[in-house]
Write a protein that holds these residues in place. Sequence first.
Motif, PDB file in Angstrom:
ATOM      1  N   LYS A 142       2.403  -5.721   0.751  1.00 32.23           N
ATOM      2  CA  LYS A 142       3.044  -6.414  -0.362  1.00 32.23           C
ATOM      3  C   LYS A 142       4.148  -5.546  -0.947  1.00 32.23           C
ATOM      4  N   VAL A 143       5.102  -6.197  -1.570  1.00 30.92           N
ATOM      5  CA  VAL A 143       6.173  -5.476  -2.261  1.00 30.92           C
ATOM      6  C   VAL A 143       5.609  -4.936  -3.569  1.00 30.92           C
ATOM      7  N   GLU A 144       5.683  -3.615  -3.729  1.00 31.66           N
ATOM      8  CA  GLU A 144       5.187  -2.983  -4.946  1.00 31.66           C
ATOM      9  C   GLU A 144       6.226  -3.101  -6.061  1.00 31.66           C
ATOM     10  N   ASN A 145       5.815  -2.838  -7.274  1.00 27.36           N
ATOM     11  CA  ASN A 145       6.727  -2.857  -8.416  1.00 27.36           C
ATOM     12  C   ASN A 145       7.127  -1.430  -8.744  1.00 27.36           C
ATOM     13  N   ASP A 146       8.399  -1.123  -8.515  1.00 27.81           N
ATOM     14  CA  ASP A 146       8.925   0.187  -8.854  1.00 27.81           C
ATOM     15  C   ASP A 146       9.358   0.150 -10.322  1.00 27.81           C
ATOM     16  N   PRO A 147       8.676   0.865 -11.208  1.00 32.62           N
ATOM     17  CA  PRO A 147       8.994   0.789 -12.639  1.00 32.62           C
ATOM     18  C   PRO A 147      10.355   1.362 -13.000  1.00 32.62           C
ATOM     19  N   SER A 148      10.992   2.066 -12.074  1.00 35.11           N
ATOM     20  CA  SER A 148      12.281   2.674 -12.380  1.00 35.11           C
ATOM     21  C   SER A 148      13.443   1.691 -12.275  1.00 35.11           C
ATOM     22  N   THR A 149      13.198   0.477 -11.774  1.00 35.54           N
ATOM     23  CA  THR A 149      14.258  -0.510 -11.621  1.00 35.54           C
ATOM     24  C   THR A 149      13.722  -1.918 -11.858  1.00 35.54           C
ATOM     25  N   GLY A 150      14.594  -2.783 -12.338  1.00 39.10           N
ATOM     26  CA  GLY A 150      14.217  -4.183 -12.503  1.00 39.10           C
ATOM     27  C   GLY A 150      14.749  -5.059 -11.384  1.00 39.10           C
ATOM     28  N   ASP A 151      15.503  -4.470 -10.444  1.00 37.05           N
ATOM     29  CA  ASP A 151      16.100  -5.256  -9.372  1.00 37.05           C
ATOM     30  C   ASP A 151      15.077  -5.737  -8.353  1.00 37.05           C
ATOM     31  N   ASP A 152      13.880  -5.164  -8.397  1.00 36.99           N
ATOM     32  CA  ASP A 152      12.848  -5.575  -7.448  1.00 36.99           C
ATOM     33  C   ASP A 152      11.841  -6.546  -8.046  1.00 36.99           C
ATOM     34  N   ASP A 153      11.995  -6.884  -9.333  1.00 34.04           N
ATOM     35  CA  ASP A 153      10.958  -7.642 -10.029  1.00 34.04           C
ATOM     36  C   ASP A 153      10.687  -9.003  -9.392  1.00 34.04           C
ATOM     37  N   GLU A 154      11.726  -9.681  -8.913  1.00 35.90           N
ATOM     38  CA  GLU A 154      11.544 -11.019  -8.348  1.00 35.90           C
ATOM     39  C   GLU A 154      10.756 -11.000  -7.043  1.00 35.90           C
ATOM     40  N   LEU A 155      10.678  -9.855  -6.386  1.00 41.14           N
ATOM     41  CA  LEU A 155       9.949  -9.756  -5.123  1.00 41.14           C
ATOM     42  C   LEU A 155       8.593  -9.073  -5.264  1.00 41.14           C
ATOM     43  N   ALA A 156       8.349  -8.415  -6.386  1.00 44.04           N
ATOM     44  CA  ALA A 156       7.107  -7.666  -6.576  1.00 44.04           C
ATOM     45  C   ALA A 156       5.894  -8.568  -6.394  1.00 44.04           C
ATOM     46  N   GLY A 157       4.962  -8.109  -5.586  1.00 45.09           N
ATOM     47  CA  GLY A 157       3.742  -8.860  -5.312  1.00 45.09           C
ATOM     48  C   GLY A 157       3.833  -9.792  -4.124  1.00 45.09           C
ATOM     49  N   LYS A 158       5.047 -10.028  -3.623  1.00 43.54           N
ATOM     50  CA  LYS A 158       5.199 -10.920  -2.473  1.00 43.54           C
ATOM     51  C   LYS A 158       4.934 -10.160  -1.177  1.00 43.54           C
ATOM     52  N   ALA A 159       4.608 -10.910  -0.135  1.00 43.20           N
ATOM     53  CA  ALA A 159       4.291 -10.299   1.149  1.00 43.20           C
ATOM     54  C   ALA A 159       5.559  -9.812   1.831  1.00 43.20           C
ATOM     55  N   ALA A 160       5.463  -8.669   2.470  1.00 41.50           N
ATOM     56  CA  ALA A 160       6.545  -8.129   3.294  1.00 41.50           C
ATOM     57  C   ALA A 160       5.954  -7.767   4.646  1.00 41.50           C
ATOM     58  N   THR A 161       6.682  -8.047   5.704  1.00 39.26           N
ATOM     59  CA  THR A 161       6.198  -7.728   7.042  1.00 39.26           C
ATOM     60  C   THR A 161       6.892  -6.484   7.557  1.00 39.26           C
ATOM     61  N   VAL A 162       6.138  -5.691   8.269  1.00 39.66           N
ATOM     62  CA  VAL A 162       6.652  -4.464   8.877  1.00 39.66           C
ATOM     63  C   VAL A 162       6.543  -4.625  10.376  1.00 39.66           C
ATOM     64  N   TYR A 163       7.630  -4.359  11.077  1.00 40.21           N
ATOM     65  CA  TYR A 163       7.662  -4.568  12.524  1.00 40.21           C
ATOM     66  C   TYR A 163       7.233  -3.308  13.260  1.00 40.21           C
ATOM     67  N   LEU A 164       6.308  -3.454  14.189  1.00 41.42           N
ATOM     68  CA  LEU A 164       5.903  -2.350  15.045  1.00 41.42           C
ATOM     69  C   LEU A 164       6.673  -2.456  16.352  1.00 41.42           C
ATOM     70  N   SER A 165       7.497  -1.474  16.653  1.00 46.03           N
ATOM     71  CA  SER A 165       8.303  -1.533  17.870  1.00 46.03           C
ATOM     72  C   SER A 165       7.424  -1.347  19.098  1.00 46.03           C
ATOM     73  N   GLY A 166       8.003  -1.627  20.252  1.00 45.17           N
ATOM     74  CA  GLY A 166       7.258  -1.429  21.489  1.00 45.17           C
ATOM     75  C   GLY A 166       7.260  -2.643  22.383  1.00 45.17           C
ATOM     76  N   SER A 167       7.887  -3.742  21.966  1.00 47.66           N
ATOM     77  CA  SER A 167       7.949  -4.930  22.800  1.00 47.66           C
ATOM     78  C   SER A 167       9.315  -5.573  22.663  1.00 47.66           C
ATOM     79  N   THR A 168       9.836  -6.052  23.795  1.00 47.93           N
ATOM     80  CA  THR A 168      11.093  -6.807  23.782  1.00 47.93           C
ATOM     81  C   THR A 168      10.829  -8.297  23.910  1.00 47.93           C
ATOM     82  N   ASN A 169       9.583  -8.707  23.806  1.00 55.45           N
ATOM     83  CA  ASN A 169       9.215 -10.116  23.923  1.00 55.45           C
ATOM     84  C   ASN A 169       9.414 -10.799  22.573  1.00 55.45           C
TER      85      ASN A 169
END
Length: 242
Positions: free
Chosen positions: A173-200
């Motif tokens: 999930k997108v964490e809330n960085d208290p040092s900025t308000g530019d991330d507030d609209e995304l805080a708590g939403k899911a984020a995907t991280v890609y694991l490399s290793g496939s070209t499929n």
Amino acid sequence: TVTAANAPAGDPPPLPVKVDNKRLPSFPPVRDQGSTGSCVAWATTYYQVTHETGLVRGWNAKEDASEVQKFSPSWTYNFTNWGAVTNGTWFVEHYEVLQRHGGVLWHRFPFTYSLAWPREPEAWREAADYRVACVQVLGQLSSEAGLARMKGLLANGHVVTFASAPGLWWTRKVENDPSTGDDDELAGKAATVYLSGSTNCTHAMAVVGYNDAAWVDVNGNGGLDPGEKGVLIITHAYLARP
């Protein structure tokens, strides 16, 4: 206007911290591709060509009840799926159709699961008015320069298509960085991280924006570490599952 994508040598102009082009009037609503392998048609024809044409012509695809300002993914998908309605396809063939024949508007040829082509002569004649002039490929996106080129295009209001392998993604999930308000609209939403290793690359999507302030705790240690700031905002057609 930000011109980082084509900036001359020297220091590029600063990019906005965040961009989300799916909020623009020209970007169409997210829809369902059903059980077909038509994701490339949705990414290219429906999302990208609708949006880019709308930018030029002043269309509002979000308030288009008559479906006259959106392009139908059935048009390019039925040309490129080798006669099998569930087959997956690839970008090159779709862009070739769009360059040679143009795009058909949704009201002329709505998305269905059939293999038909439009039978109205007017649809074919009208499609020629929406031919794509050229297609460009962005390279070296894993480098800072390549990523800056893509972000420059996004900051200028454009969208980019790509493919990935969702089966190799994992979610944080997108964490809330208290040092900025530019991330507030995304805080708590899911984020995907890609694991490399496939070209499929099994699913096509559109990059519609980015947020450099968003923090994703990739390693799960609760601390902000290098490489954990910044996300791309993507959209795709919903997938119907059995």
